[in-house]
Design an enzyme around this catalytic site. Structure first.
Site, PDB file in Angstrom:
ATOM      1  N   LYS A  53     -10.404  26.334 -23.928  1.00 21.85           N
ATOM      2  CA  LYS A  53     -10.766  26.385 -22.471  1.00 21.85           C
ATOM      3  C   LYS A  53     -11.748  27.219 -22.322  1.00 21.85           C
ATOM      4  CE  LYS A  53      -9.454  26.568 -17.198  1.00 21.85           C
ATOM      5  NZ  LYS A  53      -9.752  24.813 -17.425  1.00 21.85           N
ATOM      6  N   GLU A  93      -5.198  14.041 -22.211  1.00 19.46           N
ATOM      7  CA  GLU A  93      -4.850  14.345 -22.030  1.00 19.46           C
ATOM      8  C   GLU A  93      -6.027  14.062 -20.518  1.00 19.46           C
ATOM      9  OE1 GLU A  93      -5.529  18.528 -20.590  1.00 19.46           O
ATOM     10  OE2 GLU A  93      -7.408  18.621 -22.631  1.00 19.46           O
TER      11      GLU A  93
HETATM   12  N1  PLP Z   1      -5.960  21.162 -18.907  1.00 18.54           N
HETATM   13  C1  PLP Z   1      -7.420  20.527 -18.333  1.00 18.54           C
HETATM   14  C2  PLP Z   1      -8.381  20.066 -19.920  1.00 18.54           C
HETATM   15  C3  PLP Z   1      -7.784  21.814 -17.961  1.00 18.54           C
HETATM   16  O1  PLP Z   1      -9.317  22.230 -17.775  1.00 18.54           O
HETATM   17  C4  PLP Z   1      -7.204  22.310 -17.460  1.00 18.54           C
HETATM   18  C5  PLP Z   1      -7.623  23.488 -16.410  1.00 18.54           C
HETATM   19  O2  PLP Z   1      -6.595  24.969 -16.379  1.00 18.54           O
HETATM   20  C6  PLP Z   1      -5.779  21.488 -17.347  1.00 18.54           C
HETATM   21  C7  PLP Z   1      -5.358  20.774 -18.467  1.00 18.54           C
HETATM   22  C8  PLP Z   1      -4.444  22.595 -16.681  1.00 18.54           C
HETATM   23  O3  PLP Z   1      -4.136  23.905 -17.508  1.00 18.54           O
HETATM   24  P1  PLP Z   1      -3.540  24.866 -16.117  1.00 18.54           P
HETATM   25  O4  PLP Z   1      -1.927  24.255 -15.798  1.00 18.54           O
HETATM   26  O5  PLP Z   1      -3.382  25.981 -17.299  1.00 18.54           O
HETATM   27  O6  PLP Z   1      -4.614  25.021 -15.256  1.00 18.54           O
HETATM   28  C1  COI Z   2      -8.176  24.371 -13.641  1.00 18.55           C
HETATM   29  O1  COI Z   2      -7.138  23.374 -12.595  1.00 18.55           O
HETATM   30  O2  COI Z   2      -8.124  25.872 -13.247  1.00 18.55           O
HETATM   31  C2  COI Z   2      -9.673  23.809 -14.165  1.00 18.55           C
HETATM   32  O3  COI Z   2     -10.096  24.807 -15.099  1.00 18.55           O
HETATM   33  C3  COI Z   2      -9.874  22.488 -14.069  1.00 18.55           C
HETATM   34  C4  COI Z   2     -10.755  22.122 -13.532  1.00 18.55           C
HETATM   35  C5  COI Z   2     -11.741  22.408 -12.340  1.00 18.55           C
HETATM   36  C6  COI Z   2     -12.366  22.585 -15.187  1.00 18.55           C
END
Ligand code: PLP
Ligand code: COI
Length: 339
Positions: A183, A219
């Site tokens: 991330k 994704e």
């Molecule tokens: N994929 C991307 C590129 C994201 O930025 C996010 C957000 O965090 C997700 C997937 C979903 O991840 P999570 O469920 O851990 O927030």
């Molecule tokens: C999240 O869902 O926490 C993300 O980081 C997604 C987006 C705001 C970049």
């Protein structure tokens, strides 16, 4: 505090009262510090600015009906930030420091946690940046970890109303052996051009295909992808997508709900077979998808009745929300109650 209309919150930046900071200097992490400033003083040659040495996280806290505040799976976010640190050679923030900072940021900004009835939540943004000056391409020797928070509504303004995604093969978000699974800011910078184009054309996000062969689903810009067919929850296995904690949780809940779960490569051709499709993530929660437009082939894939989320998506959404708001027992130990 200005009176916030909790029900009308979108997903936007807002100041809260406090943020938490922690410096890495001389090879070790310092104590947590509380700040009321929303700015930082940064060396112009910090590696975060030049070479993208930065990683962030996103998680949420929820206020239950009885006022109890709960944070969702913060250890998972801490572990994922450590993966990102390893991925781009940053000093690793210890899990306990990460969770302590998150807890403190939530507790100290309690008045910004939206009331239960609003359906809104507190978004928590941990951020780690290389602050040490370098001009050669190499890791910094100093880092700053921060946690700030803000009340938010749904990421996609439509909330739980279905929206459309678009496939555009000439844009990639991440390379197969690159940083897609971390991330880190660079992935998001890489997705901005395509994301803007998609929005201008009325789509909520881009659905990326694998960047090597363009054969498999990867994704969405800010969320993982899932499809449902024959009572089976299917989600892409890929080296270049972020391992979503929401997705991981939905896989557990889908099994609880008696569905089958498959995490595997999902070929583009399978799009036609799904009964329901959705995007999932912390910010996106579950965002149902009613259509996917393949812009390169001028072809539409349509799902459901075009105005409501499908049956399985509704069940998954309700189950996840019930755990997060404390209405169902937390059987998996996902929630941290803020006392
Ligand atoms: N994929 C991307 C590129 C994201 O930025 C996010 C957000 O965090 C997700 C997937 C979903 O991840 P999570 O469920 O851990 O927030
Ligand atoms: C999240 O869902 O926490 C993300 O980081 C997604 C987006 C705001 C970049």
């Amino acid at each position: 505090m200005e009176q916030l209309d909790w029900k009308k919150l979108g997903f936007g930046y807002r100041d809260a009262d406090y943020n938490i900071r922690c410096h890495y200097r001389d090879g070790k992490w310092g104590d947590l510090e509380v700040s009321t400033s929303n700015t930082i003083n940064l060396h112009m040659s910090a590696t975060a600015l030049h070479y993208g040495q930065e990683a962030f996280e996103g998680l949420k806290a929820f206020r239950g009906k009885d006022g109890t505040i709960r944070i969702f799976r913060m250890e998972e976010n801490a572990k994922r930030m450590q993966l990102s640190c390893d991925g781009i050679l940053m000093a690793k923030i210890p899990v306990e420091k990460f969770t302590e900072a998150v807890y403190k940021a939530v507790k100290m900004n309690e008045r910004f946690i939206p009331p239960y009835e609003s359906g809104a939540s507190l978004y928590i943004r941990p951020l780690l940046i290389g602050t040490g000056p370098e001009i050669g391409v190499k890791p910094a020797n100093e880092y700053l970890f921060m946690v700030f928070v803000m009340p938010v509504g749904p990421y996609f303004p439509e909330g739980f109303k279905p929206t459309n995604l678009v496939i555009m093969r000439k844009y990639d978000r991440a390379a197969p052996q690159g940083t897609g699974k971390f991330k880190v800011g660079g992935n998001y910078a890489a997705s901005m051009g395509a994301g803007k184009l998609a929005k201008e054309q009325g789509f909520s996000a881009v659905l990326y295909l694998d960047s090597k062969e363009k054969k498999y689903l990867d994704e969405c810009g800010p969320a993982n992808f899932f499809g449902i067919k024959n009572n089976t929850y299917i989600t892409p296995l890929s080296e270049s997508i972020l391992p979503s904690i929401t997705n991981k949780s939905l896989m557990v809940l889908a099994e609880e709900l008696g569905m089958k779960v498959e995490c595997r490569k999902v070929p583009y051709e399978e799009l036609i077979e799904f009964d329901e499709v959705g995007a999932c993530g912390t910010a996106a929660v579950i965002s149902p998808i009613k259509g996917i437009y393949d812009a390169d082939n001028d072809k539409w894939f349509k799902y459901g009745n075009q105005s409501d989320a499908g049956e399985c998506s509704v069940k998954l959404y309700n189950k996840l929300r019930a755990i997060q708001y404390g209405e169902e027992p937390d059987n998996f130990g996902w929630m941290t109650v803020v006392e």
